[in-house]
Design a protein around this motif. Structure first.
Motif, PDB file in Angstrom:
ATOM      1  N   THR A 198      22.132 -50.984  22.170  1.00 55.76           N
ATOM      2  CA  THR A 198      21.794 -50.101  21.938  1.00 55.76           C
ATOM      3  C   THR A 198      20.279 -49.590  21.340  1.00 55.76           C
ATOM      4  OG1 THR A 198      22.473 -48.030  20.285  1.00 55.76           O
ATOM      5  CG2 THR A 198      22.332 -50.036  19.308  1.00 55.76           C
ATOM      6  N   HIS A 199      19.917 -48.462  21.460  1.00 59.80           N
ATOM      7  CA  HIS A 199      18.615 -47.899  20.753  1.00 59.80           C
ATOM      8  C   HIS A 199      18.395 -47.126  19.292  1.00 59.80           C
ATOM      9  CE1 HIS A 199      19.207 -43.960  23.069  1.00 59.80           C
ATOM     10  NE2 HIS A 199      18.349 -43.706  22.340  1.00 59.80           N
ATOM     11  N   ASP A 200      19.957 -46.699  18.972  1.00 54.29           N
ATOM     12  CA  ASP A 200      20.079 -45.641  18.176  1.00 54.29           C
ATOM     13  C   ASP A 200      20.405 -47.097  16.958  1.00 54.29           C
ATOM     14  OD1 ASP A 200      20.832 -44.035  15.748  1.00 54.29           O
ATOM     15  OD2 ASP A 200      22.637 -43.138  17.397  1.00 54.29           O
ATOM     16  N   LEU A 201      19.877 -46.844  16.060  1.00 56.31           N
ATOM     17  CA  LEU A 201      20.061 -47.440  14.605  1.00 56.31           C
ATOM     18  C   LEU A 201      21.288 -47.128  13.194  1.00 56.31           C
ATOM     19  CD1 LEU A 201      16.108 -48.352  13.153  1.00 56.31           C
ATOM     20  CD2 LEU A 201      18.102 -49.841  13.985  1.00 56.31           C
ATOM     21  N   GLU A 202      21.514 -45.496  14.045  1.00 57.01           N
ATOM     22  CA  GLU A 202      23.369 -45.319  13.072  1.00 57.01           C
ATOM     23  C   GLU A 202      24.416 -46.006  13.502  1.00 57.01           C
ATOM     24  OE1 GLU A 202      23.570 -43.221  11.213  1.00 57.01           O
ATOM     25  OE2 GLU A 202      21.788 -41.866  11.176  1.00 57.01           O
ATOM     26  N   GLU A 203      24.136 -46.042  15.046  1.00 60.39           N
ATOM     27  CA  GLU A 203      25.589 -47.545  15.674  1.00 60.39           C
ATOM     28  C   GLU A 203      24.968 -48.645  14.786  1.00 60.39           C
ATOM     29  OE1 GLU A 203      26.714 -49.042  19.984  1.00 60.39           O
ATOM     30  OE2 GLU A 203      25.996 -46.925  19.904  1.00 60.39           O
ATOM     31  N   VAL A 204      23.694 -49.187  14.488  1.00 58.40           N
ATOM     32  CA  VAL A 204      23.996 -50.769  14.005  1.00 58.40           C
ATOM     33  C   VAL A 204      24.523 -50.404  12.666  1.00 58.40           C
ATOM     34  CG1 VAL A 204      22.260 -52.196  13.116  1.00 58.40           C
ATOM     35  CG2 VAL A 204      21.441 -50.776  14.939  1.00 58.40           C
TER      36      VAL A 204
END
Length: 279
Positions: A198-204
């Protein structure tokens, strides 16, 4: 003892001999039952890595080992039975006229008996909370529902590892939450190994551990809290910190003693509540 289910050793790949390396000397391992997030901006190498994990590309240097099987031209189909991919656009994965037909597709391709196939399809659809939609056309579902059906199709085949390749990037906040909650529950109930690219840190924030890629190399590795603590280093390579992490940093800089860099709004609110209840 923790079991290593996937190991990447000194992996390198480039698309042309005169091009920069898309991946250069990348090494990491994944433990059975963990959720590993691989995050990076466009061009960081994460998409190339996803293609190699599924055998769409083969390493030019280095090795990929899944359950003691080394990825090669001869073992591609063995690897694909161990790794299930959920892609960015679920519409590109649908082949069945109804939800149950689509979930059954992978089982049919693998020659499962009809009785066992029916049982697995029902079980997989129930696991992603889509039992009310078994006779619906997949293309008429919401984005989050479509991805849950795509996940059911993977779960029915029962791979060891599920890779989410930008699987939430096209979803609205509600759909993203639905998918991430489904993945978390499957991980806990089935001890399923998850790799989210992903590029989404929320998903991290949903993961157990995270790897940050930059220009084809591994920049950082650690828990989400440890990765978010990098702060400006992440923004310098084009990643945007979640709101809770940015606010935590700003509060610390302003002299407000929050306990750490928070990765969720809930954690930050709880910390602030505890802090001010003592005042």
């Amino acid at each position: 003892m923790r079991e290593t289910i996937l190991e990447v050793k000194n992996l390198s790949y480039r698309y042309r001999e005169d091009a920069n390396w898309a991946l250069q000397d990348v090494s990491f391992s994944v433990i059975k039952g963990e959720w590993l997030a691989i995050v990076g901006h466009n061009g960081s190498g994460k998409s190339t890595l996803a293609k190699i994990l599924n055998g769409l590309l083969l390493p030019q240097d280095g090795t990929v080992i899944v359950r003691n099987t080394v990825l090669s031209e001869e073992t591609i189909w063995d690897i694909r039975r161990e790794i299930g991919m959920v892609f960015q656009n679920p519409d590109n994965q649908f082949v069945g006229a109804t939800v149950k037909d689509d979930v059954a597709f992978g089982l049919e391709n693998n020659g499962f008996p009809v009785e066992k196939m029916i049982q697995r399809v029902e079980e997989a659809i129930d696991l992603v909370n889509m039992s009310s939609f078994v006779d619906h056309e997949p293309h008429h579902l919401s984005g989050g529902q479509k991805q849950r059906v795509a996940i059911a199709g993977i779960i029915a085949v029962r791979p060891s590892i599920m890779v989410l390749d930008e699987a939430t990037s096209m979803l609205d906040p509600i759909g993203r939450k639905e998918v991430l909650e489904t993945v978390r529950r499957l991980k806990e109930e089935r001890n399923l190994t998850i790799i989210s690219i992903t590029h989404d840190l929320e998903e991290v924030a949903a993961a157990d551990r995270a790897i940050v890629m930059n220009r084809g190399q591994l920049l950082a590795e650690g828990t989400p809290e440890e990765v978010f603590a990098l702060g400006e280093k992440l923004t310098e390579i084009g990643l945007d910190l979640p709101f809770a992490a940015k606010l935590s940093q700003s509060l610390k800089q302003a002299g407000i003693p929050v306990s750490n860099i928070h990765i969720t709004d809930e954690g930050l609110v709880k910390d602030l509540w505890t802090l001010y209840s003592k005042m």
